[in-house]
Design an enzyme around this catalytic site. Structure first.
Site, PDB file in Angstrom:
ATOM      1  CB  SER A 194      -6.168  -2.431  -6.395  1.00  0.00           C
ATOM      2  OG  SER A 194      -7.422  -1.793  -6.443  1.00  0.00           O
ATOM      3  CD  GLU A 318      -5.224   2.426  -0.200  1.00  0.00           C
ATOM      4  OE1 GLU A 318      -5.232   2.592  -1.431  1.00  0.00           O
ATOM      5  OE2 GLU A 318      -4.613   1.501   0.356  1.00  0.00           O
ATOM      6  CG  HIS A 411      -5.663   2.608  -4.822  1.00  0.00           C
ATOM      7  ND1 HIS A 411      -5.805   1.659  -3.850  1.00  0.00           N
ATOM      8  CD2 HIS A 411      -5.981   1.993  -5.999  1.00  0.00           C
ATOM      9  CE1 HIS A 411      -6.199   0.526  -4.394  1.00  0.00           C
ATOM     10  NE2 HIS A 411      -6.298   0.691  -5.702  1.00  0.00           N
TER      11      HIS A 411
END
Length: 503
Positions: A194, A318, A411
């Site tokens: 990330s 995600e 994610h």
């Protein structure tokens, strides 16, 4: 009795914990505490110490909302400005020679997160691959990613790109000291997820980081995050206003206000921007023309990024995580409409036509995730493959319980197999409805490819390099396979779409 172990670094001796399979040193300082006159200044050298410094306990996480520094269901790490530390995990088994080094950069949007999370110690990764794992802290949010330099005065000077400078300082510490722990300073892999994945790409674009790492792994990066000087100036002005200061009083207020007052003011400014301009995130490294001459995207496109091997990829789903816990992405038709119209009259119709079922909620969430993570990652894959070995992946696997919960391969889910957390409580909970065999297989895929890459600069032979003509992409699933130019229609539809400027 707890077993300890001492290592002498260039700055002094540190005492860590010796466990059954690994030894760990926690919160070793890699720079002087950025407090007092060093607040908002570039990291300065550590002052050497005499005697033995205790490195068996964690110190402070970077300044942030306390929920961001959660390291257990009911445990939060204390936060503070004195946060420039790192952690080292070393296998106890004797090594035949210097070990490869993997330096992990945590995510959290550049405003939350900590290296003290147990997963990030990398103990299983270290043992499986006979590598040393280093995890680092860096200044976040108000103290790391706001450019207050225009408010500098002779009495109060402020520097820019502080979080990025901290990461470089941590890598410099690794180069100076990792040999004392049995590591090879000539074989360093940086990896992150990330915002940490974006940090990896930013380091590729940072001249000061040249030679400090030799390959990188970028997991779900919002790759085109960057602040222009104009955006950074406007953002800083909003932060100063939230702090209750003016241009003439800002320097003194920034120097004397409590860390929490500054943190809260900047968080308010960020939240307003995320609400008003979905898809834009202002707290990103500044393209200042000096320390960061080009944005990461532009550095890769021009060949100015460091030409070392790169693994880069994203997860299939995600954005589903954000719709449940952090509604900051453009995942509704209204937000998507506002965002895509910034890229031209036909961008919205072109992009949304590539997503069957749009504007259904599921399709809109996929659009928002692909805009933020997959779209810009494609640009990096394409660009870097012209200059250095590049390996692309997409993570598709999700255990049945995660699918039933509506997340899919969301994610941050990839962090669990990368760090080998299959047999931890959270790993077992994810497979309560089945999928344990698949999760174990996916864990082996991640760990063995990441470790092969860290050791040699190439993943396992079954994973072909990415090139613009074939676009080979390793699909991490159960079973895995290679796809060539997956989702081509969507890839073409996203061309020309960009993050808008701050207004």
């Amino acid at each position: 009795m707890v077993a300890t172990t001492d290592i002498t670094t260039a700055d002094g001796t540190v005492r860590g914990l010796r466990g059954r399979r690994v030894s760990r040193w926690r919160s070793i300082p890699f720079a002087a505490p950025p407090v007092g006159e060093l607040r908002f200044r570039a990291p300065q050298p550590v002052q050497p110490w005499r005697g033995v410094r205790d490195a068996t306990q964690f110190g402070f996480a970077a300044m942030q909302h306390r929920n961001g520094a959660r390291i257990g269901p009911r445990t939060q790490q204390p936060t503070g400005e004195d946060c420039l530390t790192l952690n080292v995990t070393v296998p106890n088994e004797p090594a035949a020679g210097p070990r490869p080094v993997m330096v992990f950069i945590h995510g959290g949007g550049y405003f939350i997160g900590t290296s003290a999370l147990g997963l990030y110690s990398g103990a299983r990764l270290a043992v499986r691959g006979d590598v040393i794992v280093v995890s680092i802290n860096y200044r976040l949010g108000a103290f790391g990613y706001v450019d207050f330099s225009e408010y500098s005065t002779p009495a109060n000077a402020f520097d820019s790109n502080l979080g990025l400078r901290d990461q470089v300082a941590a890598l410099e510490w690794v180069r100076r000291n990792i040999a004392a722990f049995g590591g090879d300073p000539g074989n360093v892999t940086i990896f992150g997820e990330s915002a940490g994945a974006h940090a990896v790409l930013a380091l590729f674009a940072t001249p000061a980081a040249a030679g400090l790492f030799h390959r990188g792994i970028s997991q779900s990066p919002p790759a085109d995050w960057a602040s222009s000087p104009a955006d950074a100036k406007l953002f800083a002005q909003r932060c100063v206003t939230e702090l209750g200061a003016t241009a003439t009083t800002a320097a003194e207020r920034l120097r004397t206000a409590s860390a929490n007052d500054i943190r809260r003011a900047v968080d308010r400014a960020i939240n307003r921007i995320l609400h008003d301009q979905p898809g834009l995130f202002p707290g990103a490294p500044l393209v200042d023309g000096e320390y960061l001459p080009l944005s990461p995207i532009d550095a890769f496109a021009s060949g100015a990024a460091h030409r070392v091997p790169l693994i880069i990829g994203t997860n299939q789903d995600e954005a589903t995580l954000f719709t449940r816990f952090d509604d900051t992405l453009p995942t509704t038709p209204e937000r998507i409409h506002w965002l895509l119209r910034q890229s031209g009259a036909d961008a919205e119709s072109r992009v949304t036509a590539a997503y069957p079922g749009y504007p259904s909620p599921k399709a809109a969430v996929r659009v928002g995730g692909d805009f933020t993570f997959w779209r810009p990652s494609l640009q990096v894959m394409e660009s870097h493959s012209r200059y250095a070995p590049t390996y692309a992946y997409r993570f598709d696997f999700a255990p049945r319980a995660i699918q039933l919960a509506g997340f899919g391969a969301t994610h941050a889910l990839d962090l669990l197999p990368v760090f080998g957390a299959t047999d931890t409580p959270i790993g077992r909970a994810m497979t309560i409805a089945g999928g344990q065999r698949g999760l174990r297989a996916v864990t082996r895929q991640f760990m063995d490819n990441w470790l092969a890459f860290a050791r040699t600069g190439s993943p396992l032979p079954s994973w072909p390099a990415y090139t613009e003509d074939r676009r080979a992409t390793w699909i991490i699933d159960y079973p895995p396979h290679v796809a060539y130019d997956p989702d081509k229609t969507k890839r073409l539809a996203w061309q020309g779409v960009r993050i808008p400027a701050l207004t």
